[in-house]
Write a protein that holds these residues in place. Structure first.
Motif, PDB file in Angstrom:
ATOM      1  N   LEU A   1       0.805  -1.220   0.000  1.00  0.00           N
ATOM      2  CA  LEU A   1       0.000   0.000   0.000  1.00  0.00           C
ATOM      3  C   LEU A   1       0.838   1.269   0.000  1.00  0.00           C
ATOM      4  N   ALA A   2       1.953   1.249   0.729  1.00  0.00           N
ATOM      5  CA  ALA A   2       2.811   2.434   0.829  1.00  0.00           C
ATOM      6  C   ALA A   2       4.269   1.999   0.793  1.00  0.00           C
ATOM      7  N   PRO A   3       4.717   1.487  -0.334  1.00  0.00           N
ATOM      8  CA  PRO A   3       6.077   0.955  -0.402  1.00  0.00           C
ATOM      9  C   PRO A   3       7.132   2.040  -0.194  1.00  0.00           C
ATOM     10  N   SER A   4       8.201   1.656   0.449  1.00  0.00           N
ATOM     11  CA  SER A   4       9.327   2.544   0.702  1.00  0.00           C
ATOM     12  C   SER A   4      10.534   1.671   0.984  1.00  0.00           C
ATOM     13  N   ASP A   5      11.699   2.286   1.014  1.00  0.00           N
ATOM     14  CA  ASP A   5      12.894   1.518   1.348  1.00  0.00           C
ATOM     15  C   ASP A   5      12.762   0.880   2.724  1.00  0.00           C
ATOM     16  N   PHE A   6      12.177   1.632   3.671  1.00  0.00           N
ATOM     17  CA  PHE A   6      12.017   1.117   5.024  1.00  0.00           C
ATOM     18  C   PHE A   6      11.054  -0.067   5.039  1.00  0.00           C
ATOM     19  N   ALA A   7       9.907   0.051   4.314  1.00  0.00           N
ATOM     20  CA  ALA A   7       8.909  -1.018   4.299  1.00  0.00           C
ATOM     21  C   ALA A   7       9.480  -2.300   3.692  1.00  0.00           C
ATOM     22  N   ILE A   8      10.223  -2.161   2.609  1.00  0.00           N
ATOM     23  CA  ILE A   8      10.804  -3.345   1.972  1.00  0.00           C
ATOM     24  C   ILE A   8      11.899  -3.938   2.849  1.00  0.00           C
ATOM     25  N   GLU A   9      12.668  -3.088   3.510  1.00  0.00           N
ATOM     26  CA  GLU A   9      13.721  -3.579   4.385  1.00  0.00           C
ATOM     27  C   GLU A   9      13.140  -4.371   5.552  1.00  0.00           C
ATOM     28  N   ARG A  10      11.995  -3.930   6.076  1.00  0.00           N
ATOM     29  CA  ARG A  10      11.344  -4.688   7.160  1.00  0.00           C
ATOM     30  C   ARG A  10      10.983  -6.094   6.700  1.00  0.00           C
ATOM     31  N   LEU A  11      10.464  -6.211   5.479  1.00  0.00           N
ATOM     32  CA  LEU A  11      10.131  -7.545   4.965  1.00  0.00           C
ATOM     33  C   LEU A  11      11.394  -8.367   4.733  1.00  0.00           C
ATOM     34  N   ARG A  12      12.445  -7.717   4.247  1.00  0.00           N
ATOM     35  CA  ARG A  12      13.694  -8.442   4.024  1.00  0.00           C
ATOM     36  C   ARG A  12      14.219  -9.012   5.337  1.00  0.00           C
ATOM     37  N   ARG A  13      14.128  -8.234   6.404  1.00  0.00           N
ATOM     38  CA  ARG A  13      14.594  -8.713   7.707  1.00  0.00           C
ATOM     39  C   ARG A  13      13.736  -9.859   8.235  1.00  0.00           C
ATOM     40  N   LEU A  14      12.483  -9.903   7.810  1.00  0.00           N
ATOM     41  CA  LEU A  14      11.609 -11.017   8.191  1.00  0.00           C
ATOM     42  C   LEU A  14      11.870 -12.256   7.335  1.00  0.00           C
ATOM     43  N   GLY A  15      12.724 -12.123   6.337  1.00  0.00           N
ATOM     44  CA  GLY A  15      13.073 -13.264   5.491  1.00  0.00           C
ATOM     45  C   GLY A  15      12.314 -13.339   4.186  1.00  0.00           C
ATOM     46  N   VAL A  16      11.521 -12.313   3.870  1.00  0.00           N
ATOM     47  CA  VAL A  16      10.694 -12.348   2.665  1.00  0.00           C
ATOM     48  C   VAL A  16      11.558 -12.144   1.427  1.00  0.00           C
ATOM     49  N   ARG A  17      11.338 -12.965   0.431  1.00  0.00           N
ATOM     50  CA  ARG A  17      12.074 -12.882  -0.839  1.00  0.00           C
ATOM     51  C   ARG A  17      11.172 -12.468  -1.992  1.00  0.00           C
ATOM     52  N   TRP A  18       9.876 -12.841  -1.914  1.00  0.00           N
ATOM     53  CA  TRP A  18       8.954 -12.602  -3.030  1.00  0.00           C
ATOM     54  C   TRP A  18       7.704 -11.875  -2.553  1.00  0.00           C
ATOM     55  N   LEU A  19       7.115 -11.084  -3.460  1.00  0.00           N
ATOM     56  CA  LEU A  19       5.841 -10.424  -3.200  1.00  0.00           C
ATOM     57  C   LEU A  19       4.833 -10.898  -4.243  1.00  0.00           C
ATOM     58  N   TYR A  20       3.701 -11.407  -3.765  1.00  0.00           N
ATOM     59  CA  TYR A  20       2.608 -11.808  -4.665  1.00  0.00           C
ATOM     60  C   TYR A  20       1.528 -10.740  -4.531  1.00  0.00           C
ATOM     61  N   ALA A  21       1.418  -9.879  -5.529  1.00  0.00           N
ATOM     62  CA  ALA A  21       0.456  -8.771  -5.497  1.00  0.00           C
ATOM     63  C   ALA A  21      -0.813  -9.185  -6.233  1.00  0.00           C
ATOM     64  N   ASP A  22      -1.885  -9.354  -5.491  1.00  0.00           N
ATOM     65  CA  ASP A  22      -3.180  -9.768  -6.048  1.00  0.00           C
ATOM     66  C   ASP A  22      -4.008  -8.514  -6.296  1.00  0.00           C
ATOM     67  N   HIS A  23      -4.240  -8.186  -7.553  1.00  0.00           N
ATOM     68  CA  HIS A  23      -4.947  -6.950  -7.886  1.00  0.00           C
ATOM     69  C   HIS A  23      -6.422  -7.001  -7.519  1.00  0.00           C
ATOM     70  N   ARG A  24      -6.996  -8.181  -7.435  1.00  0.00           N
ATOM     71  CA  ARG A  24      -8.406  -8.277  -7.047  1.00  0.00           C
ATOM     72  C   ARG A  24      -8.578  -8.156  -5.535  1.00  0.00           C
ATOM     73  N   ALA A  25      -7.505  -8.362  -4.780  1.00  0.00           N
ATOM     74  CA  ALA A  25      -7.605  -8.308  -3.321  1.00  0.00           C
ATOM     75  C   ALA A  25      -7.554  -6.889  -2.784  1.00  0.00           C
ATOM     76  N   GLY A  26      -7.108  -5.969  -3.578  1.00  0.00           N
ATOM     77  CA  GLY A  26      -7.031  -4.584  -3.119  1.00  0.00           C
ATOM     78  C   GLY A  26      -6.077  -3.786  -3.992  1.00  0.00           C
ATOM     79  N   GLU A  27      -6.032  -2.510  -3.737  1.00  0.00           N
ATOM     80  CA  GLU A  27      -5.198  -1.615  -4.533  1.00  0.00           C
ATOM     81  C   GLU A  27      -3.718  -1.876  -4.259  1.00  0.00           C
ATOM     82  N   ILE A  28      -2.924  -1.844  -5.310  1.00  0.00           N
ATOM     83  CA  ILE A  28      -1.476  -1.983  -5.215  1.00  0.00           C
ATOM     84  C   ILE A  28      -0.850  -0.645  -5.618  1.00  0.00           C
ATOM     85  N   ALA A  29       0.017  -0.126  -4.767  1.00  0.00           N
ATOM     86  CA  ALA A  29       0.655   1.160  -5.067  1.00  0.00           C
ATOM     87  C   ALA A  29       1.462   1.061  -6.363  1.00  0.00           C
ATOM     88  N   PRO A  30       1.261   1.990  -7.288  1.00  0.00           N
ATOM     89  CA  PRO A  30       2.012   1.925  -8.554  1.00  0.00           C
ATOM     90  C   PRO A  30       3.508   2.112  -8.374  1.00  0.00           C
TER      91      PRO A  30
END
Length: 722
Positions: free
Chosen positions: A672-701
């Protein structure tokens, strides 16, 4: 051939051939070696095939659990050639294993059994695969529980112990042995889990279960070395039909009084299919051991199947313990030996306690003692309830209507004479009554306590057919099969007409009166015809036999009506669910499976199959099921923690908010509000991939500015964290 036709309707021919070969030569054939070598069995072909499949599945399961624990899942098939070599290498073993059967079925019995199984399988096909396939192509044709099972099977292919792939950091204390069997089959055949679970594996489980219902009935009508009971020709096939699609007389036009037949849950609840298979074989072995504990090697088979049942369905071993327990009490009261009953009861009890500790980890899955809560959860209650809070009158009426509907479907139990004399009959009574009592005394989310009675019902169906056989035997006429057949047909017709006439009734009494009247009329007509034809036996006995047959087959009215009536189908089988993926979303998840590492962690913005304001139905499992990858948080329903919270709060576990709010917030912020900080938080949690479902809600361009776009479809986009 009929089974192959059913399988090829929704699965590639090559997959069907591989699956058939695996079931025949990788499960049933080695199972036959174990069944005959250890148990010294060779009665008839249906028994050999069904029991061998069950024994082979149990052996496959145990070998897979052992091999998975050391990372050798791909090699779990090696037990098969070892067993087959044992079966042919030694002369004494060959003579025990590869002999002809002792009592082949009479041609008429075999044809009736084939017809009965074919009818029930056809109903299952029409209301199972034909409704839900092709899978993952239409979001309005879905059943979230199937994706749940597929996600667990995907975990079983790689993880020890199994974990919920749809939410990270949670254990999975659940009866997961079906998922281990599916994983072993997938490794052994190379068949995709979607095809395996949705199109293939249901059929051999169901067919073997129906065959064991027949075998169980024959245990009481065909004694080794003796003359078969005159009803042995038709009673077994009748039991298959009753257990398969009967179970509840349905007099109400717009409500179903609980579907508890084998077919009602065999497709959409595969764990029940596997558990039922083992429950039936345990009953066969228990009856043989209780009557004569020779050869004692059959105890080995009982322990093997008990071990496999311990993590297949939590209802199986408690019912086995109830069966052995009642045998113990009856034999104690009649001053006969209780040794076999004590040993069997201890085995069932110890295996159950072991499963509670080792498999379920002390988790109850939300099971609580709440007397008669079942009758508040079943449909009649909501239709007649008034006011707020618990309406005790409505609960009483719901209980009376449900128990009467269930009782009429197995009314033949009343006519089982002197059941206490045969420990086999006592075992079935104990297991059957134990299941009913457990369902009535407990409560569980999703009315799951009804599985106690679903597991017990085939035993009551067998007893009812035995009672009918004994009634028919009192007539002293070998043509009683004609009486039963005519009564069954008239009973079915009477229930159809009575249910149609009940349209517009607002109460419960009127429809029940119509149905009971129709069943009584059918029995009177048959008894009168029997008398006019000057057949032997009293008219009262003919009336009672006809009434029992009419009631049992009358209970199949709504399940069969659902094949031709959409209104009846929705009442009996429910509406087809929604909340699944589009074909594009499913393809994106499959792409992720093929292009990511087995240990990669995925984040997604899709969490709810239904969302209204702040309420989220979190039974969202299909990304985990199709990608076979661990999600940080997709859904969070069907977890042990959700069940525990539900017990303490009284809320629906599927509608609870996620308890790790910080993780969910960090997950969603990236979309919803991507930023370097937001992506870094996911990286620290071990996340490697993002599956963005357009029918599930708005995805920030702007998301593509922080991560690498790897795959895009119409409805979903996959990004990789750089």
């Amino acid at each position: 051939m009929f089974c192959l036709v059913l399988l090829t309707r929704h699965a590639p021919v090559f997959d069907v051939l591989k699956f058939t070969a695996f079931v025949a030569f990788g499960v049933t054939l080695p199972g036959l070696v174990l069944w005959r070598l250890i148990g010294n069995y060779r009665r008839n072909l249906p028994e050999d095939l069904a029991a061998s499949f069950a024994v082979g599945t149990a052996a496959q399961l145990i070998v897979y659990l052992a091999s998975a624990s050391v990372g050798l899942q791909r090699w779990s098939w090696v037990w098969v050639p070892v067993v087959l070599v044992i079966g042919v290498a030694d002369r004494d073993v060959r003579e025990r294993v590869w002999r002809r059967v002792e009592a082949p079925l009479a041609p008429l019995t075999a044809w009736l059994l084939a017809a009965a199984c074919g009818l029930v399988l056809f109903v299952m096909q029409r209301k199972g695969p034909d409704r839900f396939l092709p899978a993952y192509t239409d979001p309005n044709v879905s059943y979230s529980d199937m994706a749940f099972h597929q996600a667990l099977a995907a975990s079983a292919k790689a993880d020890v112990p199994i974990v919920p792939l749809w939410v990270a950091g949670e254990p999975m204390k659940y009866h997961t042995f079906f998922h281990q069997v599916s994983a072993a089959t997938s490794w052994g055949t190379g068949i995709d889990l979607t095809t395996l679970l949705y199109s293939l594996i249901w059929l051999p489980l169901a067919l073997a279960g129906f065959a064991l219902v027949f075998v169980l009935t024959q245990r009481f009508l065909v004694k080794p070395g003796g003359q078969p009971h005159p009803a042995a020709t038709w009673a077994g096939p009748l039991a298959v039909v009753v257990a398969g699609i009967g179970g509840t007389v349905q007099p109400l036009h717009d409500l179903a009084l609980g579907g508890i037949s084998m077919a009602s849950s065999a497709y959409l609840s595969p764990t029940q299919s596997l558990g039922m298979l083992y429950a039936l074989l345990i009953a066969v072995l228990a009856i043989d051991l209780l009557r004569n504990d020779r050869p004692r090697s059959r105890w080995v088979l009982l322990i093997l199947i008990g071990l496999a049942a311990s993590g297949s369905k939590a209802t199986v071993l408690p019912l086995a313990a109830c069966g052995f327990g009642l045998v113990f009490l009856v034999r104690l009261a009649t001053r006969r030996s209780t040794r076999t009953a004590v040993i069997g009861g201890l085995i069932a009890f110890l295996l159950f306690v072991g499963s509670v500790i080792a498999i379920f980890g002390g988790e109850s899955s939300g099971l609580q003692v709440k007397v008669a809560e079942l009758f508040v959860q079943l449909p009649p209650y909501a239709a007649i309830r008034h006011g707020v809070g618990i309406d005790r009158y409505a609960q009483l009426v719901s209980a009376a209507a449900t128990l009467l509907a269930w009782g009429l479907a197995v009314v033949g139990v009343v006519f089982v004479r002197r059941f206490w004399r045969d420990p086999g009959t006592v075992y079935l009574v104990g297991a059957g009554v134990g299941g009913l009592v457990a369902a009535v005394l407990t409560s569980q989310p999703g009315i799951s306590q009804v599985y106690f009675y679903r597991t017990a019902f085939p035993f009551l169906a067998v007893l009812s057919c035995i009672g009918l056989a004994q009634l028919a035997g009192k007539l002293g006429d070998r043509r009683t099969g004609v009486l039963v057949g005519v009564a069954a047909g008239l009973g079915f017709l009477g229930c159809v007409l009575a249910r149609a006439a009940a349209d517009g009734f607002d109460d419960v009494k009127g429809p029940f009166a119509l149905t009971l009247g129709a069943l009584a009329i059918a029995a009177v007509v048959v008894a009168a015809g029997w008398r006019i034809a000057r057949r032997s036996g009293t008219v009262v006995t003919a009336f009672l036999a006809a009434l029992v047959a009419a009631c049992m087959i009358g209970a199949t009215t709504l399940p069969l009506a659902g094949l031709v009536s959409e209104q009846a189908s929705q009442i009996m089988y429910g509406k087809v669910g929604f909340g699944g993926p589009t074909e594009a979303e499913a393809d994106a998840a499959r792409w992720l499976k093929e292009n990511s590492g087995a240990d990669d962690l995925v984040a997604t913005n899709a969490h709810c199959i239904i969302k209204r304001q702040d309420v989220c139905d979190s039974r969202h499992f299909w990304i985990a099921a199709l990608s076979e990858r661990q999600l940080l948080v997709e859904g969070w329903a069907y977890t042990n923690r959700a069940n525990r919270i539900s017990v303490t709060t009284g809320k629906n576990p599927s509608l609870l908010p996620y308890w790790r709010e910080d993780i969910l917030a960090a997950n969603d912020a990236a979309f919803l509000a991507p930023s370097d900080f937001a992506i870094e938080r996911l990286r620290r949690l071990g996340v490697r991939w993002l599956y963005a479902d357009h029918r599930a809600g708005e995805i920030a361009p702007t998301l593509k500015d922080y991560v690498r776009l790897r795959h895009a479809t119409l409805d979903a986009t996959i990004y990789e964290i750089r």
